[in-house]
Write a protein that holds these residues in place. Structure first.
Motif, short mmCIF file in Angstrom:
data_model
loop_
_atom_site.label_atom_id
_atom_site.label_comp_id
_atom_site.label_asym_id
_atom_site.label_seq_id
_atom_site.Cartn_x
_atom_site.Cartn_y
_atom_site.Cartn_z
N GLY A 97 74.38 -45.33 13.20
CA GLY A 97 75.72 -45.47 13.78
C GLY A 97 76.01 -44.38 14.79
N ARG A 98 75.60 -43.16 14.47
CA ARG A 98 75.80 -42.06 15.42
C ARG A 98 74.98 -42.29 16.69
NH1 ARG A 98 75.55 -39.11 10.51
NH2 ARG A 98 73.35 -38.58 10.82
N GLU A 99 73.79 -42.80 16.54
CA GLU A 99 72.92 -43.05 17.69
C GLU A 99 73.46 -44.18 18.56
OE1 GLU A 99 69.59 -42.77 20.23
OE2 GLU A 99 70.36 -41.40 18.70
N LEU A 100 74.04 -45.20 17.94
CA LEU A 100 74.55 -46.36 18.68
C LEU A 100 75.97 -46.17 19.18
CD1 LEU A 100 73.20 -49.21 16.35
CD2 LEU A 100 72.40 -48.70 18.66
N GLY A 101 76.67 -45.20 18.63
CA GLY A 101 78.05 -44.99 19.02
C GLY A 101 79.01 -45.96 18.37
N GLN A 102 78.57 -46.63 17.31
CA GLN A 102 79.41 -47.55 16.56
C GLN A 102 79.11 -47.40 15.08
OE1 GLN A 102 81.81 -49.47 17.60
NE2 GLN A 102 81.48 -49.54 19.82
N ALA A 103 80.12 -47.57 14.26
CA ALA A 103 79.92 -47.47 12.81
C ALA A 103 79.07 -48.64 12.32
CB ALA A 103 81.27 -47.48 12.10
N ILE A 104 78.28 -48.38 11.28
CA ILE A 104 77.51 -49.43 10.62
C ILE A 104 77.95 -49.47 9.16
CG2 ILE A 104 75.22 -50.25 9.96
CD1 ILE A 104 74.07 -48.91 12.37
N ALA A 105 78.58 -50.56 8.78
CA ALA A 105 79.10 -50.71 7.42
C ALA A 105 78.04 -51.35 6.53
CB ALA A 105 80.36 -51.57 7.43
N VAL A 106 77.74 -50.72 5.41
CA VAL A 106 76.81 -51.29 4.44
C VAL A 106 77.54 -52.32 3.60
CG1 VAL A 106 75.36 -50.82 2.43
CG2 VAL A 106 75.37 -49.23 4.36
N ASP A 107 76.99 -53.53 3.56
CA ASP A 107 77.58 -54.65 2.83
C ASP A 107 76.61 -55.04 1.72
OD1 ASP A 107 78.79 -56.93 1.93
OD2 ASP A 107 78.64 -58.05 3.81
N ALA A 156 73.81 -55.02 28.09
CA ALA A 156 73.61 -53.63 28.49
C ALA A 156 74.63 -52.71 27.83
CB ALA A 156 73.69 -53.51 30.02
N GLU A 157 75.81 -53.26 27.51
CA GLU A 157 76.86 -52.47 26.88
C GLU A 157 76.78 -52.51 25.35
OE1 GLU A 157 80.37 -54.19 28.45
OE2 GLU A 157 79.98 -53.57 30.50
N TYR A 158 75.85 -53.28 24.80
CA TYR A 158 75.71 -53.41 23.36
C TYR A 158 75.39 -52.06 22.72
CZ TYR A 158 73.42 -54.41 18.91
OH TYR A 158 73.07 -54.41 17.59
N PRO A 159 76.03 -51.75 21.59
CA PRO A 159 77.04 -52.53 20.87
C PRO A 159 78.46 -52.12 21.28
CG PRO A 159 76.28 -50.76 19.48
CD PRO A 159 75.52 -50.63 20.77
N GLU A 160 79.34 -53.07 21.26
CA GLU A 160 80.73 -52.81 21.63
C GLU A 160 81.67 -52.76 20.43
OE1 GLU A 160 81.45 -54.67 25.95
OE2 GLU A 160 80.95 -56.20 24.45
N ARG A 161 81.14 -53.04 19.26
CA ARG A 161 81.96 -53.00 18.04
C ARG A 161 81.08 -52.62 16.86
NH1 ARG A 161 81.12 -58.63 18.89
NH2 ARG A 161 80.29 -59.70 17.03
N PRO A 162 81.66 -52.32 15.71
CA PRO A 162 80.87 -51.93 14.55
C PRO A 162 79.89 -53.00 14.10
CG PRO A 162 83.15 -51.32 14.25
CD PRO A 162 83.11 -52.18 15.48
N LEU A 163 78.83 -52.57 13.43
CA LEU A 163 77.81 -53.47 12.92
C LEU A 163 77.91 -53.58 11.40
CD1 LEU A 163 76.65 -52.21 15.68
CD2 LEU A 163 74.40 -52.85 14.77
N LYS A 164 77.33 -54.66 10.87
CA LYS A 164 77.24 -54.86 9.43
C LYS A 164 75.77 -54.80 9.02
CE LYS A 164 79.59 -58.23 7.61
NZ LYS A 164 79.97 -59.63 7.24
N PHE A 165 75.49 -54.02 7.98
CA PHE A 165 74.13 -53.87 7.45
C PHE A 165 74.13 -54.44 6.03
CE2 PHE A 165 70.73 -50.49 6.16
CZ PHE A 165 69.75 -51.48 6.16
N ILE A 166 73.59 -55.64 5.87
CA ILE A 166 73.57 -56.30 4.57
C ILE A 166 72.41 -55.79 3.73
CG2 ILE A 166 73.34 -58.50 3.36
CD1 ILE A 166 74.73 -59.84 5.69
N VAL A 167 72.73 -55.24 2.58
CA VAL A 167 71.73 -54.72 1.63
C VAL A 167 71.79 -55.62 0.40
CG1 VAL A 167 71.07 -52.79 0.17
CG2 VAL A 167 71.90 -52.36 2.49
N PRO A 168 70.71 -56.35 0.10
CA PRO A 168 70.76 -57.32 -1.01
C PRO A 168 70.58 -56.71 -2.39
CG PRO A 168 68.64 -57.45 0.08
CD PRO A 168 69.45 -56.44 0.84
N TYR A 169 71.09 -55.51 -2.57
CA TYR A 169 71.03 -54.82 -3.85
C TYR A 169 72.37 -54.15 -4.12
CZ TYR A 169 66.07 -55.72 -3.41
OH TYR A 169 64.87 -56.36 -3.26
N ALA A 170 72.61 -53.83 -5.38
CA ALA A 170 73.92 -53.34 -5.80
C ALA A 170 74.24 -51.96 -5.24
CB ALA A 170 73.99 -53.29 -7.32
#
Length: 325
Positions: free
Chosen positions: A57-67, A26-40
């Motif tokens: 990230g703004r909607e979830l309240g946590q940063a989403i880092a593109v990897d 119910a509290e998810y997400p509690e920390r930043p997320l990783k978004f894996i993009v299989p392109y350069a």
């Protein structure tokens, strides 16, 4: 018969763990997320996904880092998603190639998209466009077909590699029209377009966003778009279907997926955030500039699309007589 005190204790403990787990989700997400993009980094896919990651990230309240994990036609990055913990903190980008074409093209794909990934939702779509060198004496697809028949074996068609979406879309077009063209594989679509601008290649099929500047500058000619409806950025260019191939519809769709086993509550939360991101004004402005259409969907709609697309592209691979390692 009443349960023993030890049995009751076990039941209470299990109930407590279940309640704790529900509370945690119910509290998810509690920390930043990783978004894996299989392109350069800097690629068309990467550029179009970063605004979505920011808005989500703004909607979830946590940063989403593109990897970015480029290599092997998207296999390396997709495998990284498949093997990640199914806890909702790693998601991945998938598309027509990684979720459908690769299953048919590669004989030893290290994962099965339908089994090893959970659909979150569609993100975007954009059409491919058939372009020809500016001095080729054709103005539309029907004239290209007629030219090919009048000059057998003389038309060259470039693509960003054997087994790519551009290559296989060309194979579908050839099968539907009888258009004979000699396949010239390149490492990238940019190289193919460059040779076309220099008059060394006759035809190629590329993502509209990638070639729109060349079309607008008159350096190449756009003669047909592959989607069921005309592209808003090229309204004067007819579709392949309008050009005598009824039902022809190919678009480059992109989506978000997660590792198999990701809880449904988390998938639903991510889908809600993704839908909100695709309605965000900043995302829509970015997509308009890239000639990309936002395409929100449910997880079930993405799953159904994958089921439809995979056998279609398997047939295209079979017709082309090609296979990856």
């Amino acid at each position: 018969m009443f349960a023993s005190s030890s049995a009751w204790a076990r039941r209470i403990a299990v109930a407590g763990l279940a309640a704790a787990a529900m509370g945690a989700w119910a509290e998810y997400p509690e920390r930043p997320l990783k978004f894996i993009v299989p392109y350069a980094a800097g690629s068309g896919v990467d550029v179009s996904m970063r605004p979505v990651a920011d808005a989500m990230g703004r909607e979830l309240g946590q940063a989403i880092a593109v990897d970015n994990r480029p290599s092997a036609g998207g296999i390396v990055g997709t495998q990284a998603v498949v093997t990640a913990a199914p806890d909702g903190y790693t998601v991945g980008y998938g598309n027509l190639v990684t979720l459908s074409i690769n299953s048919a093209f590669f004989s030893k794909l290290p994962y099965a998209p339908a089994k090893d990934l959970v659909p979150i939702g569609l993100i975007s779509s954009n059409a491919y466009v058939v372009i020809v060198r500016k001095d080729l004496p054709v103005r539309n697809l029907q004239e290209l077909i007629a030219y090919g028949r009048a000059h057998p074996g003389q038309l060259s068609v470039g693509s960003p590699g054997i087994g790519s979406a551009g290559h296989l879309t060309g194979e579908l077009l050839k099968a539907e029209t009888g258009l004979a063209m000699v396949q010239v594989p390149y490492k990238t679509g940019t190289q193919a377009v460059g040779d076309m601008v220099n008059g060394q290649l006759d035809v190629t099929i590329e993502n509209i966003a990638a070639v729109l500047p060349f079309v607008q500058q008159g350096r190449v000619k756009a003669i047909a778009v592959t989607s069921a409806k005309r592209a808003s950025v090229l309204p004067e260019v007819a579709t392949v279907a309008e050009s005598g191939v009824p039902g022809f519809d190919v678009v480059a769709w992109g989506a978000m997926v997660a590792p198999a086993g990701t809880p449904r509550k988390v998938v639903d939360r991510l889908n809600t955030a993704l839908r909100a991101a695709l309605a965000d004004p900043a995302v829509l402005r970015a997509y308009a500039a890239l000639s990309v259409e936002a395409l929100p969907s449910s997880p079930e709609e993405l799953s159904a699309l994958m089921k439809r697309e995979t056998p279609r592209w398997a047939e295209a691979v079979r017709r082309a007589g090609v296979k990856g390692d």
